[in-house]
Design an enzyme around this catalytic site. Structure first.
Site, PDB file in Angstrom:
ATOM      1  CG  HIS A 219       4.566  -5.943  13.500  1.00 20.04           C
ATOM      2  ND1 HIS A 219       3.638  -5.286  12.724  1.00 20.04           N
ATOM      3  CD2 HIS A 219       5.590  -5.057  13.685  1.00 20.04           C
ATOM      4  CE1 HIS A 219       4.074  -4.061  12.472  1.00 20.04           C
ATOM      5  NE2 HIS A 219       5.246  -3.901  13.030  1.00 20.04           N
ATOM      6  CB  SER A 223       6.913  -7.018   5.520  1.00 21.55           C
ATOM      7  OG  SER A 223       6.478  -6.055   6.441  1.00 21.55           O
ATOM      8  CE  LYS A 247      10.304   2.145  -2.010  1.00 20.80           C
ATOM      9  NZ  LYS A 247      10.953   0.848  -2.297  1.00 20.80           N
ATOM     10  CG  ASP A 248       5.846   3.742   3.969  1.00 24.64           C
ATOM     11  OD1 ASP A 248       5.717   3.228   2.849  1.00 24.64           O
ATOM     12  OD2 ASP A 248       5.964   3.082   5.023  1.00 24.64           O
ATOM     13  CD  GLU A 291     -20.085   7.681  -4.768  1.00 26.75           C
ATOM     14  OE1 GLU A 291     -20.378   7.996  -5.952  1.00 26.75           O
ATOM     15  OE2 GLU A 291     -19.511   8.457  -3.992  1.00 26.75           O
TER      16      GLU A 291
END
Length: 430
Positions: A219, A223, A247-248, A291
């Protein structure tokens, strides 16, 4: 980041005004993920994966805390308590499958998030600290996942712990004492299981703290975006809410559908069948593998097969850790003034036809037997991996001729028409 056109938080009533004066949590949320946080208007769905990673972390913490209530970190009963969770605890099977598959989906999201950052050079100034904290988060998640894989105390859990902790024995002079101190003995047993359980429970909360720092650091400069251009004007941004929350939310819905398919219809697809056999120190599995999300680094570890000055095992250990630690150097290795790979033609070719195939080969080799041709392929891919970051990236950043950049984010979205960029209404058609 402070924008002069950002909306200011205004309490709606007396209670919210009092709360804002005493404990300004609503203001913090409003400025962090609300209308008070302007975001570049051209973010693609690749920017959803940061939110998805945060969701995965919270999901792993919640399911992990509930599972810990029914688990006993004792080598005599650990496997039995895992089966007890699956068979006798109400919805225990769903919790365990959600937690186990959640780890795989967490890493899938993290890998996409990291490779998005690599392609768009999200590690460049002024966002170096965001990238560095992100690498720390990845290391913490890797450590947490490894310790969690040991807890079911199946065959692959035990032998995976034995192999990985045995790597510390390759360090000259101090290696074996460190290994004994870490495991609590000469082989994984009760002491190791207790230590791994404690750390597996603790590290997610440490990770959550670093994630908060990661978001805080984000912040400050704001972004990044697909063009790599900084915000210049109000028309370059839109409020985070409601545009990017919607959108998220859509991205989260798609993620949950895919996640549910694995949890309810093929929950064991991403696991290893040997881990449903109780740990037996006297029976070595035919193929010991971690894994799937550790495959690339396991392939790098096994790529060194002969001694040269140092033992091959030590070279493998150094290379495996260095393959991640060199990400800390990327902000200074890549000196190109252009961020986005969309405007760097040479960088783009080496990324899509060099780094991506290299990682794909390492993924395949990490899960394959330690025999030819997999050993040779892992050696070639390991060599290219280090050459790409330590040689190719610095050279490209010095000699590459980037493509022309748009003037602003708005121009990149709406085109170079002056009226479109300035937001003016076009003349009515006659």
């Amino acid at each position: 980041m402070s924008f002069p056109w950002a909306k200011e938080y205004k309490p709606a009533n007396g209670f919210t005004q009092w709360l804002d004066e005493k404990l300004p949590v609503p203001r913090l949320v409003y400025n962090a993920v609300g209308a008070g946080y302007p975001v570049p208007r051209n973010l693609s769905y690749f920017w959803n994966f940061g939110v998805l990673a945060g969701f995965c972390l919270v999901m792993q913490i919640v399911t992990g805390v509930v599972l810990a209530m029914h688990y006993a970190a004792n080598a005599e009963v650990a496997f039995a308590t895992t089966e007890h969770i699956m068979r006798n605890v109400n919805w225990g099977w769903a919790l365990r499958y959600a937690h186990a598959n959640g780890a795989s989906f967490f890493f899938l999201v993290l890998y996409i998030h990291i490779f998005r950052g690599l392609f768009y050079s999200s590690y460049k100034a002024p966002r170096e600290m965001i990238w560095l904290l992100g690498v720390v988060i990845f290391l913490l998640v890797m450590a947490t996942a490894f310790m969690g894989y040991v807890l079911p105390w199946g065959q692959m859990s035990f032998w995976g712990a034995k192999v990985i902790t045995g790597l510390f024995g390759a360090i000259p002079l101090i290696g074996e004492p460190i290994q004994v101190w870490l495991v609590g003995g000469f082989a994984p047993d009760n002491a190791a299981l207790n230590r791994f359980f404690s750390l597996h429970f603790l590290l997610p909360f440490v990770t959550l703290g670093v994630v908060i720092l990661h978001i805080w650091a984000l912040h400050i400069p704001g972004s990044s975006n697909p063009t790599g251009i900084e915000v210049k004007q109000e028309s370059d941004t839109i409020p985070f809410h409601p545009y990017y929350t919607a959108k998220d939310g859509f991205g989260l819905g798609v993620f949950l559908i895919l996640f549910s398919i694995f949890v309810f219809f093929m929950p064991n697809m991403l696991g290893h069948p040997d881990n449903y056999v109780e740990a037996n120190p006297l029976s070595t599995p035919a193929l010991i593998v971690p894994e799937w999300y550790f495959y690339p680094f396991y392939a790098i570890l096994r790529a060194f097969t002969f001694d040269f000055i140092l033992p091959a095992k030590l070279w493998g250990v150094l290379a495996m850790f260095s393959s991640i630690l060199l990400w800390f150097l990327l902000p200074w290795l890549d000196r190109s003034p252009v961020r986005s790979g969309h405007y760097r033609p040479t960088f783009r070719k080496f990324f899509w036809f060099g780094l991506i195939p290299c990682m794909a080969v390492l993924f395949v080799c990490g899960g394959a037997p330690a025999e030819e041709p997999w050993v040779m392929l892992s050696q070639l891919a390991t060599a290219y991996y280090f050459i790409h970051f330590l040689v190719i990236i610095p050279i490209i950043s010095s000699i590459e001729k980037p493509e022309p950049l748009p003037y602003s984010i708005t121009e990149a979205v709406l085109g170079s028409d002056k009226k479109a960029v300035l937001g003016e209404n076009p003349a009515p058609a006659e």
